[in-house]
Design an enzyme around this catalytic site. Structure first.
Site, PDB file in Angstrom:
ATOM      1  CG  ASP A 219      -2.089   0.932   1.095  1.00  0.00           C
ATOM      2  OD1 ASP A 219      -2.297   1.481  -0.015  1.00  0.00           O
ATOM      3  OD2 ASP A 219      -2.800   1.162   2.096  1.00  0.00           O
TER       4      ASP A 219
ATOM      5  N   GLY B  27       0.390   5.305  -4.475  1.00  0.00           N
ATOM      6  CA  GLY B  27      -0.224   6.553  -4.931  1.00  0.00           C
ATOM      7  C   GLY B  27       0.219   7.741  -4.091  1.00  0.00           C
TER       8      GLY B  27
ATOM      9  CG  HIS C   4       0.462   1.885  -9.322  1.00  0.00           C
ATOM     10  ND1 HIS C   4       0.245   1.548  -8.005  1.00  0.00           N
ATOM     11  CD2 HIS C   4      -0.666   2.524  -9.728  1.00  0.00           C
ATOM     12  CE1 HIS C   4      -0.960   1.958  -7.647  1.00  0.00           C
ATOM     13  NE2 HIS C   4      -1.531   2.566  -8.659  1.00  0.00           N
TER      14      HIS C   4
ATOM     15  CB  SER D  94      -8.393  -5.680  -4.132  1.00  0.00           C
ATOM     16  OG  SER D  94      -8.967  -4.434  -4.467  1.00  0.00           O
TER      17      SER D  94
ATOM     18  CG  LEU E 293      10.529 -17.292  -2.317  1.00  0.00           C
ATOM     19  CD1 LEU E 293      10.358 -17.145  -0.806  1.00  0.00           C
ATOM     20  CD2 LEU E 293      11.241 -16.037  -2.847  1.00  0.00           C
TER      21      LEU E 293
ATOM     22  NE  ARG F 145      -8.854   0.409   4.738  1.00  0.00           N
ATOM     23  CZ  ARG F 145      -8.419   1.664   4.858  1.00  0.00           C
ATOM     24  NH1 ARG F 145      -8.384   2.253   6.035  1.00  0.00           N
ATOM     25  NH2 ARG F 145      -8.020   2.346   3.799  1.00  0.00           N
TER      26      ARG F 145
HETATM   27  C1  FPP Z   1      -1.722   0.162  -3.375  1.00  0.00           C
HETATM   28  O1  FPP Z   1      -1.243   1.478  -3.397  1.00  0.00           O
HETATM   29  C2  FPP Z   1      -1.182  -0.567  -4.471  1.00  0.00           C
HETATM   30  C3  FPP Z   1      -1.893  -1.124  -5.481  1.00  0.00           C
HETATM   31  C4  FPP Z   1      -3.346  -1.052  -5.642  1.00  0.00           C
HETATM   32  C5  FPP Z   1      -1.211  -1.816  -6.545  1.00  0.00           C
HETATM   33  C6  FPP Z   1      -0.029  -2.648  -6.144  1.00  0.00           C
HETATM   34  C7  FPP Z   1       0.758  -2.809  -7.307  1.00  0.00           C
HETATM   35  C8  FPP Z   1       2.088  -2.841  -7.369  1.00  0.00           C
HETATM   36  C9  FPP Z   1       3.024  -2.848  -6.238  1.00  0.00           C
HETATM   37  C10 FPP Z   1       2.684  -2.801  -8.703  1.00  0.00           C
HETATM   38  C11 FPP Z   1       2.955  -3.976  -9.448  1.00  0.00           C
HETATM   39  C12 FPP Z   1       2.475  -5.295  -9.023  1.00  0.00           C
HETATM   40  C13 FPP Z   1       2.721  -6.401  -9.744  1.00  0.00           C
HETATM   41  C14 FPP Z   1       2.213  -7.721  -9.328  1.00  0.00           C
HETATM   42  C15 FPP Z   1       3.499  -6.350 -10.946  1.00  0.00           C
HETATM   43  P1  FPP Z   1      -2.298   2.613  -3.625  1.00  0.00           P
HETATM   44  O2  FPP Z   1      -2.287   2.954  -5.064  1.00  0.00           O
HETATM   45  O3  FPP Z   1      -3.598   2.189  -3.070  1.00  0.00           O
HETATM   46  O4  FPP Z   1      -1.661   3.764  -2.832  1.00  0.00           O
HETATM   47  P2  FPP Z   1      -2.437   4.883  -2.020  1.00  0.00           P
HETATM   48  O5  FPP Z   1      -3.188   4.170  -0.939  1.00  0.00           O
HETATM   49  O6  FPP Z   1      -1.333   5.743  -1.527  1.00  0.00           O
HETATM   50  O7  FPP Z   1      -3.340   5.568  -2.989  1.00  0.00           O
END
Ligand code: FPP
Length: 238
Positions: free
Chosen positions: A12, A15, A29, A57, A123, A186
Site C-alpha cells: 500500500d 499513490g 505503481h 483487489s 521460495l 485494516r
Molecule cells: C496500493 O497502493 C497498491 C496497489 C493497488 C497496486 C499494487 C501494485 C504494485 C506494487 C505494482 C505492481 C504489481 C505487480 C504484481 C506487478 P495505492 O495505489 O492504493 O496507494 P495509495 O493508498 O497511496 O493511494
C-alpha cells in the site's frame, strides 16, 4: 532470529508516495513494481519460504481507467520479467484470485509463468490479482456445493481442512506474519480465512520505500511477540 515461514504483504501507498513527489499515481505503481522485483530475493536471503502479496483487489477495478490500464501494463511486463526472477531465486510463482477477468494475453502470461516456475520450490511466491477474500470464499462454496451435488463430497465430512483445500491457497501454510505498509490498519478483504492466527505488523513506510531494513524491522517485531494460537504459554500450565 526466528524467521516467519510465510509472510503476507499488503502493498500500500504507491499513490501517496508518488503524490508526495508531485508525480502521477502510475509512477508510484512503477516504483512499487520495482520494489516487488527486489522483495523476492530479500525474502529468500532472510530465509522466508512463502511470500504472498496483494497486488490488485476485486475492488481495484473501480479506480480510474488510466490507473487500471497502467496497472495491467505493469502486470504484463512483470509476468515476463518474473520468469527470470523465478529462475534466479528458484521460486515457484502462483497467482491467487480470479484471473478470468483479465485480457486473454495476460491470462496466458500468468499460465506460462506458473507452469515454468512449477519446477522450483526454494521460495513460494503468491501474487493476489483480482483477489478478494470474500470472492475467494464464494467461489470455494460454489465448488463445494457442486461436489456435494455430484456426490464427490459428503457434507458430514467437511472439516476446516476441507475448506482450506477449496481456497486459492490450497496446499500453502497459513501466513505467520502480515505486513501492511503506508499507515492503514485494516485487512481490506485480504486472506480473511488464512490470517486467523497471524501476527499483524503495520508501518507508515509506503510500499516503494519498504526495503530490506524495514523487512528486518518487521521480523524483529514479530520475534518479540508470543504466538498463542488460542492456548496458553507452557510456563502458565501449573
Ligand atoms: C496500493 O497502493 C497498491 C496497489 C493497488 C497496486 C499494487 C501494485 C504494485 C506494487 C505494482 C505492481 C504489481 C505487480 C504484481 C506487478 P495505492 O495505489 O492504493 O496507494 P495509495 O493508498 O497511496 O493511494
Amino acid at each position: 532470529m526466528r524467521i516467519p515461514n510465510h509472510v503476507a504483504i499488503i502493498l500500500d501507498g504507491n499513490g501517496r508516495w508518488a503524490k508526495s513527489k508531485g508525480m502521477p499515481r502510475t509512477y508510484g505503481h512503477i516504483k512499487g513494481c520495482e520494489n516487488l522485483e527486489k522483495i523476492c530475493s530479500m525474502a529468500k536471503e532472510l530465509g522466508v519460504k512463502y511470500l504472498t502479496v496483494y497486488a490488485f483487489s476485486t475492488e481495484n477495478w473501480k479506480r480510474s481507467r488510466e490507473e487500471v490500464d497502467g496497472l495491467m501494463k505493469l502486470f504484463r511486463n512483470y509476468m515476463k520479467k518474473c520468469l527470470k526472477i523465478s529462475a534466479e531465486n528458484k521460486m515457484r510463482v502462483r497467482v491467487i484470485g480470479d484471473p478470468r477477468a483479465f485480457d486473454e494475453d495476460l491470462q496466458q502470461k500468468i499460465k506460462e509463468l506458473e507452469e515454468f516456475s512449477s519446477q522450483f520450490d526454494e521460495l513460494h511466491f503468491q501474487i493476489a490479482l483480482n483477489y478478494g477474500s470474500r470472492d475467494e470464499i464464494r467461489r470455494a462454496v460454489q465448488d463445494m456445493a457442486r461436489d456435494v451435488k455430484s456426490g464427490v463430497l459428503n457434507p458430514e465430512d467437511i472439516t476446516e481442512e476441507t475448506i482450506s483445500d477449496y481456497l486459492d491457497t490450497k496446499g500453502l501454510p497459513d501466513p505467520d506474519l502480515l505486513i501492511r505498509t503506508s499507515g492503514e490498519e485494516r485487512l481490506s478483504n485480504y486472506l480473511l480465512w488464512q490470517l486467523a492466527y497471524t501476527e499483524f505488523y503495520f508501518t507508515d513506510v509506503p510500499w516503494p520505500d519498504f526495503d530490506k531494513e524495514e523487512f528486518v524491522k518487521a521480523i524483529e517485531k514479530y520475534n518479540g511477540r508470543e504466538r498463542r494460537f488460542g492456548g496458553v504459554k507452557e510456563e502458565e500450565h501449573v
